[in-house]
Design a protein around this motif. Structure first.
Motif, PDB file in Angstrom:
ATOM      1  N   ASN A  14       0.813  -1.213   0.000  1.00  0.00           N
ATOM      2  CA  ASN A  14       0.000   0.000   0.000  1.00  0.00           C
ATOM      3  C   ASN A  14       0.856   1.278   0.000  1.00  0.00           C
ATOM      4  O   ASN A  14       0.322   2.375   0.124  1.00  0.00           O
ATOM      5  CB  ASN A  14      -0.957   0.005   1.188  1.00  0.00           C
ATOM      6  N   GLU A  15       2.154   1.115  -0.153  1.00  0.00           N
ATOM      7  CA  GLU A  15       3.057   2.266  -0.230  1.00  0.00           C
ATOM      8  C   GLU A  15       3.532   2.423  -1.661  1.00  0.00           C
ATOM      9  O   GLU A  15       3.958   1.464  -2.292  1.00  0.00           O
ATOM     10  CB  GLU A  15       4.268   2.059   0.687  1.00  0.00           C
ATOM     11  N   LYS A  16       3.490   3.645  -2.157  1.00  0.00           N
ATOM     12  CA  LYS A  16       3.968   3.896  -3.518  1.00  0.00           C
ATOM     13  C   LYS A  16       5.469   4.108  -3.543  1.00  0.00           C
ATOM     14  O   LYS A  16       6.146   3.781  -4.521  1.00  0.00           O
ATOM     15  CB  LYS A  16       3.274   5.129  -4.100  1.00  0.00           C
ATOM     16  N   GLU A  17       5.982   4.693  -2.480  1.00  0.00           N
ATOM     17  CA  GLU A  17       7.372   5.125  -2.480  1.00  0.00           C
ATOM     18  C   GLU A  17       7.927   5.086  -1.061  1.00  0.00           C
ATOM     19  O   GLU A  17       7.205   5.326  -0.089  1.00  0.00           O
ATOM     20  CB  GLU A  17       7.427   6.565  -3.009  1.00  0.00           C
ATOM     21  N   LYS A  18       9.216   4.778  -0.956  1.00  0.00           N
ATOM     22  CA  LYS A  18       9.906   4.762   0.340  1.00  0.00           C
ATOM     23  C   LYS A  18      11.293   5.339   0.125  1.00  0.00           C
ATOM     24  O   LYS A  18      11.940   5.048  -0.888  1.00  0.00           O
ATOM     25  CB  LYS A  18      10.029   3.310   0.809  1.00  0.00           C
ATOM     26  N   ARG A  19      11.738   6.151   1.083  1.00  0.00           N
ATOM     27  CA  ARG A  19      13.059   6.770   0.940  1.00  0.00           C
ATOM     28  C   ARG A  19      13.906   6.504   2.186  1.00  0.00           C
ATOM     29  O   ARG A  19      13.385   6.424   3.301  1.00  0.00           O
ATOM     30  CB  ARG A  19      12.935   8.280   0.769  1.00  0.00           C
ATOM     31  N   LYS A  20      15.221   6.421   1.934  1.00  0.00           N
ATOM     32  CA  LYS A  20      16.173   6.318   3.044  1.00  0.00           C
ATOM     33  C   LYS A  20      17.471   6.940   2.550  1.00  0.00           C
ATOM     34  O   LYS A  20      18.150   6.376   1.705  1.00  0.00           O
ATOM     35  CB  LYS A  20      16.393   4.862   3.434  1.00  0.00           C
ATOM     36  N   GLU A  21      17.755   8.105   3.045  1.00  0.00           N
ATOM     37  CA  GLU A  21      18.961   8.841   2.646  1.00  0.00           C
ATOM     38  C   GLU A  21      18.994   8.973   1.116  1.00  0.00           C
ATOM     39  O   GLU A  21      18.093   9.549   0.526  1.00  0.00           O
ATOM     40  CB  GLU A  21      20.206   8.144   3.205  1.00  0.00           C
ATOM     41  N   ARG A  22      19.980   8.445   0.431  1.00  0.00           N
ATOM     42  CA  ARG A  22      20.072   8.580  -1.030  1.00  0.00           C
ATOM     43  C   ARG A  22      19.310   7.485  -1.781  1.00  0.00           C
ATOM     44  O   ARG A  22      19.363   7.420  -3.013  1.00  0.00           O
ATOM     45  CB  ARG A  22      21.541   8.547  -1.452  1.00  0.00           C
ATOM     46  N   LEU A  23      18.628   6.636  -1.057  1.00  0.00           N
ATOM     47  CA  LEU A  23      17.909   5.526  -1.679  1.00  0.00           C
ATOM     48  C   LEU A  23      16.420   5.836  -1.781  1.00  0.00           C
ATOM     49  O   LEU A  23      15.844   6.450  -0.884  1.00  0.00           O
ATOM     50  CB  LEU A  23      18.103   4.245  -0.862  1.00  0.00           C
ATOM     51  N   LYS A  24      15.829   5.403  -2.887  1.00  0.00           N
ATOM     52  CA  LYS A  24      14.387   5.519  -3.048  1.00  0.00           C
ATOM     53  C   LYS A  24      13.870   4.275  -3.743  1.00  0.00           C
ATOM     54  O   LYS A  24      14.480   3.778  -4.695  1.00  0.00           O
ATOM     55  CB  LYS A  24      14.022   6.748  -3.883  1.00  0.00           C
ATOM     56  N   VAL A  25      12.771   3.747  -3.235  1.00  0.00           N
ATOM     57  CA  VAL A  25      12.148   2.572  -3.831  1.00  0.00           C
ATOM     58  C   VAL A  25      10.699   2.909  -4.166  1.00  0.00           C
ATOM     59  O   VAL A  25      10.008   3.556  -3.375  1.00  0.00           O
ATOM     60  CB  VAL A  25      12.187   1.373  -2.852  1.00  0.00           C
TER      61      VAL A  25
END
Lengths: 117, 116
Positions: free
Chosen positions: B53-64
């Protein structure tokens, strides 16, 4: 930071011999896993272990394989009669009790390279 | 049968650019998808988990990103550095005999090379 440890780092054995690979999971983790990776291929799931019994296993995990948690810290994988095709890197992993999806990450050990001659 | 495909065996990117890696899957309805990093001779290291149910996730320089309609996840590393050079693995919960403990099925991985 706590980590999963594995011994030995490299095991060489003759075909048909028994080997035991050892792992010490992270201390407050309750789910334990074995995976293998044949050279140049993908990481493959073998088995998971929870509450002192096997939870899941793949088709690779046949009667030649067994797992055990002999005490409160070690988790072992035994291969009874090794074949040439068992040569691979074997990874142990562990995971916390799942309270929510936040805790689904698995922590992998450095691996044991098994060479069957 | 279930299949996870990652876009290429090797991806060369110039330092400072954004690297984009693709993971496609078939015959899954995953509740989540994970990305791991693997260095030569080492075990996979968890990077990010994204739920259905998540379109996008970020962590520092990473994005999924995760598109369950396309059955695809994209993994981005912005401002890439030579230290980001590694193999990146996509993983889904497998469907194995027994069920319940979340054994993972991995893709073969994309070997990312960041050139200085």
């Amino acid at each position: 930071e706590p980590e999963v440890t594995q011994t030995p780092s490299h095991q060489v054995t003759q075909m048909g011999q028994e080997v035991i690979l050892r792992c010490v999971p992270i201390s407050n983790h309750l789910y334990f896993y074995w995976y293998r990776q044949i050279l140049g291929q993908k990481v493959e799931f073998l088995v998971s272990f929870y509450n002192n019994e096997i939870s899941e296993k793949s088709e690779i995990f046949d009667d030649q394989f067994s797992v055990e948690r002999p005490d409160g810290s070690n988790f072992t994988l035994k291969i009874r009669s090794t074949k040439l095709e068992d040569s691979a890197m074997y990874f142990c992993a562990s995971r916390k009790q799942r309270l929510s999806l936040r805790f689904n990450e698995q922590f992998f050990g450095p691996g044991t390279r098994l060479t069957v001659l | 049968s279930q299949k996870i495909e990652q876009n290429s065996e090797a991806l060369n990117i110039q330092e400072g650019k954004t690297a984009t890696l693709t993971c496609n899957y078939t015959n899954y309805s995953p509740a989540y998808l994970q990305w791991y990093r693997q260095d030569p001779g080492r075990g996979p290291v968890f990077l990010l988990l994204i739920r259905e149910n998540e379109k996008e996730k970020r962590k520092e320089r990473l994005k999924v990103t995760f598109d369950t309609t396309l059955k695809q996840s994209l993994f981005h590393i912005t401002a890439s550095q030579p230290a980001d050079s590694a193999t990146y693995l996509c993983a889904l919960r497998g469907m194995y005999s027994g069920g319940g403990a979340d054994g993972l099925t991995f893709g073969k991985g994309t070997h990312l090379i960041i050139q200085p």
